[in-house]
Design an enzyme around this catalytic site. Structure first.
Site, PDB file in Angstrom:
ATOM      1  N   ASP A 110      -8.271   4.270   9.143  1.00 43.08           N
ATOM      2  CA  ASP A 110      -7.703   3.579   7.987  1.00 43.08           C
ATOM      3  C   ASP A 110      -8.757   3.724   6.890  1.00 43.08           C
ATOM      4  OD1 ASP A 110      -5.864   2.159   6.545  1.00 43.08           O
ATOM      5  OD2 ASP A 110      -5.615   0.593   8.047  1.00 43.08           O
ATOM      6  N   ASP A 122     -12.903  -0.331  11.716  1.00 44.93           N
ATOM      7  CA  ASP A 122     -13.132  -0.453  10.274  1.00 44.93           C
ATOM      8  C   ASP A 122     -14.559  -0.934   9.997  1.00 44.93           C
ATOM      9  OD1 ASP A 122     -10.530   0.288   9.591  1.00 44.93           O
ATOM     10  OD2 ASP A 122      -9.791  -1.760   9.820  1.00 44.93           O
ATOM     11  N   ARG A 172       7.056   0.357   2.389  1.00 43.43           N
ATOM     12  CA  ARG A 172       6.810  -0.748   3.313  1.00 43.43           C
ATOM     13  C   ARG A 172       5.714  -1.659   2.780  1.00 43.43           C
ATOM     14  NH1 ARG A 172       5.445   4.153   4.741  1.00 43.43           N
ATOM     15  NH2 ARG A 172       3.523   4.700   5.846  1.00 43.43           N
ATOM     16  N   ARG A 197       0.817  -1.216   0.000  1.00 41.80           N
ATOM     17  CA  ARG A 197       0.000   0.000   0.000  1.00 41.80           C
ATOM     18  C   ARG A 197       0.850   1.266   0.000  1.00 41.80           C
ATOM     19  NH1 ARG A 197      -1.419   4.040  -0.598  1.00 41.80           N
ATOM     20  NH2 ARG A 197      -3.121   5.305   0.209  1.00 41.80           N
ATOM     21  N   TYR A 198       1.904   1.280   0.812  1.00 40.58           N
ATOM     22  CA  TYR A 198       2.746   2.473   0.963  1.00 40.58           C
ATOM     23  C   TYR A 198       4.049   2.285   0.193  1.00 40.58           C
ATOM     24  CZ  TYR A 198      -0.448   3.378   4.874  1.00 40.58           C
ATOM     25  OH  TYR A 198      -1.561   3.592   5.634  1.00 40.58           O
ATOM     26  N   ARG A 245      -9.843  -8.295   8.959  1.00 39.56           N
ATOM     27  CA  ARG A 245      -9.604  -9.349   7.970  1.00 39.56           C
ATOM     28  C   ARG A 245     -10.511 -10.543   8.196  1.00 39.56           C
ATOM     29  NH1 ARG A 245      -3.829  -8.178   8.864  1.00 39.56           N
ATOM     30  NH2 ARG A 245      -3.457  -6.377   7.536  1.00 39.56           N
ATOM     31  N   CYS A 302     -12.682  -8.009  13.622  1.00 35.56           N
ATOM     32  CA  CYS A 302     -11.438  -8.134  12.846  1.00 35.56           C
ATOM     33  C   CYS A 302     -11.585  -7.579  11.435  1.00 35.56           C
ATOM     34  CB  CYS A 302     -11.027  -9.602  12.780  1.00 35.56           C
ATOM     35  SG  CYS A 302      -9.543  -9.878  11.783  1.00 35.56           S
ATOM     36  N   CYS A 344      -5.484 -17.233  14.106  1.00 31.28           N
ATOM     37  CA  CYS A 344      -5.230 -16.562  15.384  1.00 31.28           C
ATOM     38  C   CYS A 344      -5.641 -17.506  16.503  1.00 31.28           C
ATOM     39  CB  CYS A 344      -6.036 -15.273  15.516  1.00 31.28           C
ATOM     40  SG  CYS A 344      -5.618 -13.973  14.332  1.00 31.28           S
ATOM     41  N   CYS A 354     -11.086 -11.914  17.242  1.00 28.53           N
ATOM     42  CA  CYS A 354     -11.824 -10.719  17.647  1.00 28.53           C
ATOM     43  C   CYS A 354     -12.986 -10.515  16.680  1.00 28.53           C
ATOM     44  CB  CYS A 354     -10.903  -9.495  17.611  1.00 28.53           C
ATOM     45  SG  CYS A 354      -9.420  -9.666  18.627  1.00 28.53           S
ATOM     46  N   LYS A 383      -3.767   5.114   6.480  1.00 27.88           N
ATOM     47  CA  LYS A 383      -4.074   5.679   7.802  1.00 27.88           C
ATOM     48  C   LYS A 383      -4.041   7.201   7.754  1.00 27.88           C
ATOM     49  CE  LYS A 383      -1.977   1.677  10.038  1.00 27.88           C
ATOM     50  NZ  LYS A 383      -1.453   1.099   8.776  1.00 27.88           N
TER      51      LYS A 383
END
Length: 356
Positions: A316, A279, A101, A97-98, A119, A117, A110, A114, A323
């Site tokens: 985001d 999100d 990085r 995306r950036y 994703r 989440c 996981c 959560c 962000k």
């Protein structure tokens, strides 16, 4: 006493409403959730389940991991992949995306899921959760060829659910790439599975500095003696840690609760780094606050606690905008004489001579 071995914790996780009914008095909203229609399976490690109130459905930790029927309501503006990560996927594992990085997604597993989440469209969707070695090698090759990449964030799922040898292979390969300056690991393991932070793991991680950990903390009740021990071991190994907290309605959307979390984090050498606006994933309306609420919390922090305790409040941006930080309106423009007018935490106005 539940066992302190992290493998036992994962093997004995709670995986269904039926499992949870053995330890929790479920509300009607929790009982009636149709698991087959939920965006994300249930998985809660026994250690983390021990932190949940057995009788209070409004318990903060309980609400983050126990599904309710509200998850099945999809509201306007919500999307399966709100950050458009699929559109920026360069290999199976790489999201770029950036400019300097990349996000390296090594697993979709996981130890605890959560419910909010970002994703949830991808985690826990395959029977073989971890990416293959061939997919890893393709991702490493992509990073090698793109010399502008100086920062690699290893995420998933949770990378610290990988065995030590696989994690070390990945870190060693990345550390061989000359233009990769820093490596970060995004994880919630020190919070939900602190037993995973073993002396052996920490000794291995220490070999691959500069290495940073971004840890997902949500609420002050997560900071137990086990989590303190895990974070202190990591800090003693020279690993800088930052907390990434998602702002959640009725859970941590209160300045006093967030301030307590921030203070407890600093005591275990974790810097409150990001406060994320939740999100807009599908079925997340019951978790999301207004932007105004986030700005209100930031306003009640600045000037009322240490600067180290104050995170960046960020959105985001949906659609892959990245962000975007938000701040209360401290800058009030200029007066007729060219002075910048500033408002401080006490609502008092001050002038700064912004001219030569």
């Amino acid at each position: 006493l539940f066992r302190s071995d992290w493998h036992w914790q994962i093997s004995n996780s709670f995986l269904s409403i039926d499992d949870l009914s053995k330890i929790l008095k479920l509300s009607s909203d929790e009982k009636n959730v149709i698991e087959t229609e939920a965006n994300l399976p249930i998985r809660i490690a026994p250690y983390y389940a021990s932190l949940i109130s057995s009788s209070n459905p409004l318990d903060a930790i309980r609400r983050t991991v126990v599904p309710t029927i509200e998850e099945l309501n999809v509201s306007e503006g919500e999307a399966e992949d709100p950050l458009s990560e699929h559109q920026m996927q360069k290999t199976h594992c790489i999201v770029h995306r950036y400019p300097d990085r990349v996000l390296f997604l090594v697993t979709d597993f996981c130890s605890t899921y959560c419910r909010y989440c970002t994703r949830s469209h991808s985690v826990a969707k395959r029977s073989n959760h971890h990416s293959s070695m061939q997919q890893w090698l393709e991702a490493i090759e992509y990073i090698k060829k793109n010399k502008n990449i100086r920062d690699v964030l290893i995420s998933g799922g949770d990378p610290l659910t990988l065995p030590d040898n696989k994690l070390e292979f990945l870190l060693a390969q990345l550390r061989k790439i000359e233009h990769v300056e820093i490596i970060r690991i995004g994880t919630k393991v020190p919070v939900v599975l602190p037993q995973r932070i073993t002396p052996e793991l920490v000794k291995m991680l220490k070999k691959y500095h500069p290495l940073f950990l971004s840890i997902h903390f949500t609420h002050p009740e997560e900071i137990t003696k086990e989590t303190k021990l895990a974070c202190n071991m990591l800090a003693d190994a020279g690993i800088p840690m930052g907390s990434q907290t998602v702002l959640l309605k009725g859970i941590n959307d209160n300045a006093d609760i967030y301030k307590k979390l921030a203070h407890e984090l600093l005591k275990i050498r974790v810097k409150p780094y990001y406060l994320y606006q939740c999100d807009p994933i599908e079925g997340s309306a019951h978790f999301r606050t207004s932007i105004e609420k986030g700005l209100e919390i930031m306003k009640k922090l600045r000037g009322f606690t240490s600067g180290y305790a104050i995170p960046y409040y960020v959105v985001d941006a949906p659609g892959g905008g990245g962000k975007i930080p938000l701040l209360p309106a401290y800058y009030k423009g200029k007066d007729d004489d060219g002075n910048v007018v500033l408002k401080n935490f006490e609502e008092k106005l001050f002038k700064y001579p912004d001219y030569i």
